[in-house]
Design an enzyme around this catalytic site. Sequence first.
Site, PDB file in Angstrom:
ATOM      1  N   ARG A   1      10.397  -0.258  -3.912  1.00 35.92           N
ATOM      2  CA  ARG A   1       9.422  -0.265  -2.809  1.00 35.92           C
ATOM      3  C   ARG A   1       8.216  -1.114  -3.180  1.00 35.92           C
ATOM      4  O   ARG A   1       7.122  -0.901  -2.669  1.00 35.92           O
ATOM      5  CB  ARG A   1       8.989   1.140  -2.464  1.00 35.92           C
ATOM      6  CG  ARG A   1       8.423   1.905  -3.629  1.00 35.92           C
ATOM      7  CD  ARG A   1       7.772   3.141  -3.119  1.00 35.92           C
ATOM      8  NE  ARG A   1       7.377   3.988  -4.216  1.00 35.92           N
ATOM      9  CZ  ARG A   1       6.598   5.036  -4.067  1.00 35.92           C
ATOM     10  NH1 ARG A   1       6.153   5.348  -2.889  1.00 35.92           N
ATOM     11  NH2 ARG A   1       6.286   5.772  -5.106  1.00 35.92           N
TER      12      ARG A   1
ATOM     13  N   ASP B   1       1.416   2.966 -12.833  1.00 32.40           N
ATOM     14  CA  ASP B   1       2.167   3.935 -12.034  1.00 32.40           C
ATOM     15  C   ASP B   1       1.551   5.320 -12.042  1.00 32.40           C
ATOM     16  O   ASP B   1       1.957   6.215 -12.789  1.00 32.40           O
ATOM     17  CB  ASP B   1       3.639   3.988 -12.472  1.00 32.40           C
ATOM     18  CG  ASP B   1       4.450   2.880 -11.807  1.00 32.40           C
ATOM     19  OD1 ASP B   1       3.836   2.059 -11.092  1.00 32.40           O
ATOM     20  OD2 ASP B   1       5.669   2.828 -11.993  1.00 32.40           O
TER      21      ASP B   1
ATOM     22  N   GLY C   1      14.389  -1.124 -10.865  1.00 32.54           N
ATOM     23  CA  GLY C   1      13.816  -2.265 -10.138  1.00 32.54           C
ATOM     24  C   GLY C   1      12.827  -1.822  -9.080  1.00 32.54           C
ATOM     25  O   GLY C   1      12.655  -0.637  -8.821  1.00 32.54           O
TER      26      GLY C   1
ATOM     27  N   ASP D   1      10.127   2.833 -17.743  1.00 34.86           N
ATOM     28  CA  ASP D   1       9.853   1.910 -16.632  1.00 34.86           C
ATOM     29  C   ASP D   1       8.412   2.042 -16.154  1.00 34.86           C
ATOM     30  O   ASP D   1       7.969   1.270 -15.305  1.00 34.86           O
ATOM     31  CB  ASP D   1      10.823   2.137 -15.475  1.00 34.86           C
ATOM     32  CG  ASP D   1      10.888   3.587 -15.044  1.00 34.86           C
ATOM     33  OD1 ASP D   1      11.230   4.441 -15.881  1.00 34.86           O
ATOM     34  OD2 ASP D   1      10.576   3.874 -13.872  1.00 34.86           O
TER      35      ASP D   1
ATOM     36  N   ARG E   1      -1.678  -3.748  -5.555  1.00 35.63           N
ATOM     37  CA  ARG E   1      -1.987  -3.449  -6.948  1.00 35.63           C
ATOM     38  C   ARG E   1      -2.189  -4.745  -7.721  1.00 35.63           C
ATOM     39  O   ARG E   1      -1.462  -5.718  -7.528  1.00 35.63           O
ATOM     40  CB  ARG E   1      -0.817  -2.654  -7.519  1.00 35.63           C
ATOM     41  CG  ARG E   1      -0.940  -2.328  -8.984  1.00 35.63           C
ATOM     42  CD  ARG E   1      -0.060  -1.155  -9.350  1.00 35.63           C
ATOM     43  NE  ARG E   1       1.335  -1.529  -9.516  1.00 35.63           N
ATOM     44  CZ  ARG E   1       2.306  -0.646  -9.781  1.00 35.63           C
ATOM     45  NH1 ARG E   1       2.028   0.637  -9.859  1.00 35.63           N
ATOM     46  NH2 ARG E   1       3.533  -1.049  -9.935  1.00 35.63           N
TER      47      ARG E   1
ATOM     48  N   ARG F   1       7.606  -4.277 -17.894  1.00 35.16           N
ATOM     49  CA  ARG F   1       7.685  -2.926 -18.445  1.00 35.16           C
ATOM     50  C   ARG F   1       8.658  -2.910 -19.616  1.00 35.16           C
ATOM     51  O   ARG F   1       9.474  -3.829 -19.764  1.00 35.16           O
ATOM     52  CB  ARG F   1       8.209  -1.974 -17.344  1.00 35.16           C
ATOM     53  CG  ARG F   1       7.415  -2.069 -16.054  1.00 35.16           C
ATOM     54  CD  ARG F   1       8.311  -1.768 -14.841  1.00 35.16           C
ATOM     55  NE  ARG F   1       7.623  -2.074 -13.579  1.00 35.16           N
ATOM     56  CZ  ARG F   1       6.932  -1.196 -12.873  1.00 35.16           C
ATOM     57  NH1 ARG F   1       6.856   0.051 -13.284  1.00 35.16           N
ATOM     58  NH2 ARG F   1       6.327  -1.553 -11.763  1.00 35.16           N
TER      59      ARG F   1
ATOM     60  N   LYS G   1       2.945  -2.206  -2.866  1.00 31.08           N
ATOM     61  CA  LYS G   1       3.754  -1.015  -3.129  1.00 31.08           C
ATOM     62  C   LYS G   1       3.869  -0.256  -1.814  1.00 31.08           C
ATOM     63  O   LYS G   1       2.843   0.088  -1.213  1.00 31.08           O
ATOM     64  CB  LYS G   1       3.060  -0.162  -4.194  1.00 31.08           C
ATOM     65  CG  LYS G   1       3.906   0.958  -4.761  1.00 31.08           C
ATOM     66  CD  LYS G   1       3.256   1.471  -6.042  1.00 31.08           C
ATOM     67  CE  LYS G   1       3.977   2.688  -6.591  1.00 31.08           C
ATOM     68  NZ  LYS G   1       3.353   3.154  -7.850  1.00 31.08           N
TER      69      LYS G   1
ATOM     70  N   ASP H   1      13.582   4.667   1.062  1.00 34.00           N
ATOM     71  CA  ASP H   1      13.194   3.934   2.272  1.00 34.00           C
ATOM     72  C   ASP H   1      12.237   2.779   1.967  1.00 34.00           C
ATOM     73  O   ASP H   1      11.854   2.042   2.876  1.00 34.00           O
ATOM     74  CB  ASP H   1      12.568   4.898   3.292  1.00 34.00           C
ATOM     75  CG  ASP H   1      11.325   5.593   2.753  1.00 34.00           C
ATOM     76  OD1 ASP H   1      10.881   5.261   1.628  1.00 34.00           O
ATOM     77  OD2 ASP H   1      10.795   6.478   3.458  1.00 34.00           O
TER      78      ASP H   1
HETATM   79  P1  AMP Z   1       8.494   5.756  -9.714  1.00 33.34           P
HETATM   80  O1  AMP Z   1       8.878   7.153 -10.009  1.00 33.34           O
HETATM   81  O2  AMP Z   1       7.543   5.607  -8.544  1.00 33.34           O
HETATM   82  O3  AMP Z   1       8.044   4.981 -10.916  1.00 33.34           O
HETATM   83  O4  AMP Z   1       9.834   5.069  -9.178  1.00 33.34           O
HETATM   84  C1  AMP Z   1      11.021   5.040  -9.906  1.00 33.34           C
HETATM   85  C2  AMP Z   1      11.988   4.104  -9.235  1.00 33.34           C
HETATM   86  O5  AMP Z   1      12.275   4.559  -7.905  1.00 33.34           O
HETATM   87  C3  AMP Z   1      11.501   2.689  -9.082  1.00 33.34           C
HETATM   88  O6  AMP Z   1      12.612   1.837  -9.166  1.00 33.34           O
HETATM   89  C4  AMP Z   1      10.921   2.678  -7.681  1.00 33.34           C
HETATM   90  O7  AMP Z   1      10.858   1.384  -7.126  1.00 33.34           O
HETATM   91  C5  AMP Z   1      11.929   3.545  -6.962  1.00 33.34           C
HETATM   92  N1  AMP Z   1      11.367   4.183  -5.778  1.00 33.34           N
HETATM   93  C6  AMP Z   1      10.406   5.124  -5.750  1.00 33.34           C
HETATM   94  N2  AMP Z   1      10.153   5.492  -4.487  1.00 33.34           N
HETATM   95  C7  AMP Z   1      10.940   4.752  -3.681  1.00 33.34           C
HETATM   96  C8  AMP Z   1      11.154   4.680  -2.273  1.00 33.34           C
HETATM   97  N3  AMP Z   1      10.474   5.437  -1.412  1.00 33.34           N
HETATM   98  N4  AMP Z   1      12.068   3.805  -1.824  1.00 33.34           N
HETATM   99  C9  AMP Z   1      12.764   3.039  -2.661  1.00 33.34           C
HETATM  100  N5  AMP Z   1      12.639   3.073  -3.992  1.00 33.34           N
HETATM  101  C10 AMP Z   1      11.731   3.921  -4.508  1.00 33.34           C
HETATM  102 MG    MG Z   2       7.405   3.478 -11.689  1.00 36.90          MG
END
Ligand code: AMP
Ligand code: MG
Length: 496
Positions: free
Chosen positions: A94, A263, A91, A253, A177, A184, A114, A126
Amino acid sequence: MQEPSAPFSFSNSYAEELPDFYVESAPMAVQEPSLLQFNAPLADELGLGVGELPSQDLAQIFSGQKLLAGSRPLAQAYAGHQFGGFSPQLGDGRGLLLGEVAAPDGRRRDIALKGSGRTAYSRGGDGKAAIGPVLREYLLGEAMHTLGIPTTRSLAAVATGESVYRENTLPGAILTRVASSHIRIGTFEFFASQQRWDQVKQLADYAIERHYPHLSSDDDRYLLFLQAVSERQAALVANWMLIGFIHGVMNTDNMAISGETIDYGPCAFMEAFSPDAVFSSIDQRGRYAYKNQPQMAQWNLTRFAEALLPLIDKDNPERAVPKVEAILNDFTFHYEKHWLAGAQAKLGLENSDLDVDSDKVLVNDWLNLLEIYAVDYTLAWRRLADAAEGNSESLEALFPSSEVLSPWLNRWHERIAKQSAADSASRMRSVNPIYIPRNHFVEDALDAATNDSNLEPFEKLLAVLSHPFDERPELASYAQPAPENFTGRYKTFCGT
Ligand code: AMP
Ligand code: MG
């Protein structure tokens, strides 16, 4: 602060039609938002009418501090296979969907933040983003767009004025974005893994209506939906391969049903041609290496197909397996078709239907040469256009000697001699960019923004990349590969 006037209003089809697929969530409060970058041409294209607003207002809007009419911020639910393993609940940890806009071109787009703080899906994170990854996504998304590859785009980057704690303390930022949608493969997996087929059906109906409306009244629509998504992914990944793009984290995802690149984390453009190239520091086994990308897209589509099986044949999902397998096998056919057509265009070859088999050999022999001599992938194609005009020196200079190239070059000359050569070079230059986001320029731009609050290198690079096919002598350095000592140790990070 005065409420900015509401120049446009959001609609919320996702929120209204898919009630189980999100959690409403407010953007975090930010002390001192300031505008780092705003994409005025994109705002115009979307008909947002915000172009005249002072940058303070834009910073307030695109950090989620001021919500425009109709905005209903929400974090979307999704699951996903990450590096092959299933995570049932990811989900938007962030991210927040602010709402949708119907652009003057008739297309509906998501506008999403984002880095706007924690949500119900943040797990240990965070919810924030640092300026480097935000600007990287901004730049790469816009570069892909000007290169003609379907992608999400970047509307704004806003500094939060607050620190984000990673390995170092970094300035925080929020990206806005724009996407055809944020649905997805993982969105389907979220409900399929819970066997909640009513929801999977709701989502499929919504996605078909939004992205493949011509299928919506077909009795076989779920099967055709799989086929349509598969074909778009085949075309997308062929485009990546042709341009030398390595996504870096092709988890389910991070694969959009719309067929847009989404992404931009640990992604990079290849320089010296190497099918094994992998830049991502989190991809230690090279699962998402350059050469594996088509196969990984197909693997992801297989997960998508599994989620759709009970819709395709609701009485007996097993019975749908052969039909689904046929579509998944066809991915390779579609991929190769797109790839070869693209490669033929890059080589300046016309009459491409007549010489498919021999052209394929010609392309593969070319790529073998690039690999053996570790030639810069982008420059090699580009300089071949000079050779089409009878000047092979710039191309030969990329190889250790002209002798290693000449047998292949003669064959290529023979092949193009069969066609009207008049505008071969200009056609080749219109598909072989001279400027790509070279990793060392990207890193320098992000470093300057992060460490010195200096956006000049970023803006310069963005301007260079806004016309990637038009060679300008004063920009010669932007066309050059990184020094060897940079590339050898170059790694990209997720920036989470
Ligand atoms: P990503 O690798 O950026 O596609 O993120 C994978 C998952 O981790 C997704 O559910 C993002 O929303 C979550 N995520 C990535 N970075 C953060 C963050 N700093 N805080 C909270 N969730 C994150
Ligand atoms: Mg992602």
